[in-house]
Motif scaffolding. Sequence first.
Motif, PDB file in Angstrom:
ATOM      1  N   ASP A  28     -20.174 -25.133  -5.913  1.00 16.98           N
ATOM      2  CA  ASP A  28     -19.617 -26.562  -6.167  1.00 16.98           C
ATOM      3  C   ASP A  28     -18.959 -26.183  -7.626  1.00 16.98           C
ATOM      4  N   CYS A  29     -17.844 -26.648  -8.165  1.00 21.09           N
ATOM      5  CA  CYS A  29     -17.457 -26.671  -9.634  1.00 21.09           C
ATOM      6  C   CYS A  29     -18.293 -27.577 -10.401  1.00 21.09           C
ATOM      7  N   SER A  47      -5.883 -27.797  -9.203  1.00 21.43           N
ATOM      8  CA  SER A  47      -5.299 -28.819  -8.428  1.00 21.43           C
ATOM      9  C   SER A  47      -6.378 -29.097  -7.405  1.00 21.43           C
ATOM     10  N   PRO A  49      -8.746 -31.158  -4.533  1.00 21.79           N
ATOM     11  CA  PRO A  49      -8.556 -31.534  -2.991  1.00 21.79           C
ATOM     12  C   PRO A  49      -7.981 -32.896  -2.814  1.00 21.79           C
ATOM     13  N   TYR A  56      -9.693 -27.066   4.281  1.00 20.50           N
ATOM     14  CA  TYR A  56     -10.815 -26.937   3.410  1.00 20.50           C
ATOM     15  C   TYR A  56     -11.596 -28.370   3.101  1.00 20.50           C
ATOM     16  N   HIS A 207      -4.386 -18.775   1.929  1.00 22.22           N
ATOM     17  CA  HIS A 207      -4.934 -20.081   1.529  1.00 22.22           C
ATOM     18  C   HIS A 207      -3.741 -21.143   1.904  1.00 22.22           C
ATOM     19  N   CYS A 209      -2.965 -24.147   0.708  1.00 20.90           N
ATOM     20  CA  CYS A 209      -2.302 -24.874  -0.283  1.00 20.90           C
ATOM     21  C   CYS A 209      -2.332 -24.111  -1.647  1.00 20.90           C
ATOM     22  N   GLN A 210      -1.600 -23.030  -1.611  1.00 15.73           N
ATOM     23  CA  GLN A 210      -1.591 -22.232  -2.861  1.00 15.73           C
ATOM     24  C   GLN A 210      -0.470 -22.638  -3.710  1.00 15.73           C
ATOM     25  N   TYR A 211      -0.648 -22.999  -5.083  1.00 19.67           N
ATOM     26  CA  TYR A 211       0.484 -23.078  -5.561  1.00 19.67           C
ATOM     27  C   TYR A 211       1.008 -21.743  -6.455  1.00 19.67           C
ATOM     28  N   SER A 237      -7.315 -19.645  -3.925  1.00 19.35           N
ATOM     29  CA  SER A 237      -6.846 -18.200  -3.926  1.00 19.35           C
ATOM     30  C   SER A 237      -6.764 -17.507  -5.376  1.00 19.35           C
ATOM     31  N   SER A 239      -4.579 -18.628  -7.827  1.00 17.63           N
ATOM     32  CA  SER A 239      -3.195 -18.319  -8.262  1.00 17.63           C
ATOM     33  C   SER A 239      -3.154 -18.568 -10.000  1.00 17.63           C
ATOM     34  N   GLU A 255     -14.927 -21.897  -6.767  1.00 16.81           N
ATOM     35  CA  GLU A 255     -14.507 -22.152  -5.205  1.00 16.81           C
ATOM     36  C   GLU A 255     -15.515 -22.221  -4.611  1.00 16.81           C
ATOM     37  N   VAL A 256     -15.691 -23.419  -3.782  1.00 21.18           N
ATOM     38  CA  VAL A 256     -16.794 -23.720  -2.845  1.00 21.18           C
ATOM     39  C   VAL A 256     -16.987 -22.859  -1.311  1.00 21.18           C
ATOM     40  N   TYR A 260     -12.314 -18.379   1.026  1.00 32.26           N
ATOM     41  CA  TYR A 260     -11.283 -18.394  -0.290  1.00 32.26           C
ATOM     42  C   TYR A 260     -11.658 -17.781  -1.614  1.00 32.26           C
TER      43      TYR A 260
HETATM   44  C1  LIG Z   1      -5.799 -27.474  -3.435  1.00 31.28           C
HETATM   45  S1  LIG Z   1      -6.866 -26.331  -3.384  1.00 31.28           S
HETATM   46  C2  LIG Z   1      -6.408 -25.248  -4.592  1.00 31.28           C
HETATM   47  C3  LIG Z   1      -5.537 -24.320  -4.411  1.00 31.28           C
HETATM   48  C4  LIG Z   1      -5.047 -23.373  -5.677  1.00 31.28           C
HETATM   49  N1  LIG Z   1      -4.460 -23.859  -6.689  1.00 31.28           N
HETATM   50  C5  LIG Z   1      -4.288 -22.097  -5.008  1.00 31.28           C
HETATM   51  O1  LIG Z   1      -3.193 -21.734  -5.501  1.00 31.28           O
HETATM   52  O2  LIG Z   1      -4.883 -21.105  -4.337  1.00 31.28           O
HETATM   53  C6  LIG Z   1      -8.328 -26.892  -3.575  1.00 31.28           C
HETATM   54  C7  LIG Z   1      -9.373 -25.851  -3.666  1.00 31.28           C
HETATM   55  O3  LIG Z   1     -10.691 -26.513  -4.085  1.00 31.28           O
HETATM   56  C8  LIG Z   1     -11.789 -26.072  -3.210  1.00 31.28           C
HETATM   57  N2  LIG Z   1     -12.874 -27.151  -3.596  1.00 31.28           N
HETATM   58  C9  LIG Z   1     -12.978 -28.373  -2.962  1.00 31.28           C
HETATM   59  N3  LIG Z   1     -14.196 -28.942  -3.441  1.00 31.28           N
HETATM   60  C10 LIG Z   1     -14.675 -27.957  -4.342  1.00 31.28           C
HETATM   61  C11 LIG Z   1     -15.877 -28.112  -5.308  1.00 31.28           C
HETATM   62  N4  LIG Z   1     -16.575 -29.088  -5.168  1.00 31.28           N
HETATM   63  N5  LIG Z   1     -15.966 -26.744  -6.040  1.00 31.28           N
HETATM   64  C12 LIG Z   1     -15.238 -25.871  -5.916  1.00 31.28           C
HETATM   65  N6  LIG Z   1     -14.076 -25.935  -5.357  1.00 31.28           N
HETATM   66  C13 LIG Z   1     -13.789 -26.878  -4.457  1.00 31.28           C
HETATM   67  C14 LIG Z   1     -11.142 -26.109  -1.789  1.00 31.28           C
HETATM   68  O4  LIG Z   1     -11.906 -25.295  -0.932  1.00 31.28           O
HETATM   69  C15 LIG Z   1      -9.865 -25.703  -2.169  1.00 31.28           C
HETATM   70  O5  LIG Z   1      -9.677 -24.131  -2.010  1.00 31.28           O
END
Ligand SMILES: C[S@@+](CC[C@H](N)C(=O)[O-])C[C@H]1O[C@@H](n2cnc3c(N)ncnc32)[C@H](O)[C@@H]1O
Length: 304
Positions: A28-29, A47, A49, A56, A207, A209-211, A237, A239, A255-256, A260
């Motif tokens: 968890d971040c 970015s 969720p 995810y 992944h 939702c990769q940007y 992932s 990016s 990344e939780v 990923y």
């Molecule tokens: C929108 S995606 C980000 C994609 C990323 N920008 C890429 O290009 O691959 C959001 C990511 O946040 C992760 N996530 C969700 N809650 C989290 C948390 N509390 N701590 C860390 N990562 C988390 C999800 O598993 C997901 O992979």
Amino acid sequence: MNVRAYRSPSHAVHSLSLGTPTVIFNGDCIKLIKRIPDGSVDLTISSPPYCMGKEYETARSVEEFIAAQQVILPEVVRVTRDGGSICWQVGYHVTNQRAYPLDYAVFSILSGLKDVILRNRIIWTFGFGLNDTSRFSGRHETVLWFTKGLKYAFNLDAVRVPQKYPGKRSHKGPHKGEFSCNPKGKNPGDVWEIPNVKACHVEKVGHPCQYPVGLADRLIRAICPTRGLVFDPYMGSASTGIAAIISGRRFLGAEVNEKYQNMAYRRLVSAYQGAAPYRSADQPIHTPRSEDAVARRPDHFPEV
Ligand SMILES: C[S@@+](CC[C@H](N)C(=O)[O-])C[C@H]1O[C@@H](n2cnc3c(N)ncnc32)[C@H](O)[C@@H]1O
């Protein structure tokens, strides 16, 4: 080792302080960010969720999105150095056919925090996505760029793009014969057309939702000092991390999801080997030629 992965947030932060250029944390971040010292990050690009029920996440309300942002964003500001930046990339939350622009919530939270100033609302536009039938299909998301404090660095020369008419010179007046625009190129503006990472994109690693790396790359080159620290609390992932490595910056990500995290690790290692495919934001967009267009309706096709 240029890339190190940890399950302990304190070990991750310690490794970074010892000089590991790229550190990722599986968890968890919020646990990680609580361990990061004040003012130690140059640029955060992330970015979060959208709470839309992607692979995810569980579908949650926009109020729950806002509540989560109210926890993470003040912490992101705390770890940002004075003069550093935060770039938060979001789209829409859609429930019961009601669209809520998530940057509206992000702006409300961040602009209410001391010394946090919005610099740009960048429109990231792309040509592909779901084809809607009850409203116009969504073809953009936004990046809100905030600085911490009034003084900040912005290296425009690092991100200039070609002029529409490069080499154009004044043909009259006191500057006759001189370049009429900056020969180094123009400011890329705040509407960026960069293809999104769909099935056949060179950067696709699985992944949902990769940007694009190019989106983060342009921000890093313009805003982050050389050898500065780039942070992505929702790394996916990685990016952002790939973009940081390409431009010689350090990277810290969280990344939780373990799947990923492993994806990110492999990708970051391959970036150091120069083997992570990447599409520059400056690469021209493919435009179909008019003669290639399918102008006939299926009922015009000859029967076979
Ligand atoms: C929108 S995606 C980000 C994609 C990323 N920008 C890429 O290009 O691959 C959001 C990511 O946040 C992760 N996530 C969700 N809650 C989290 C948390 N509390 N701590 C860390 N990562 C988390 C999800 O598993 C997901 O992979």
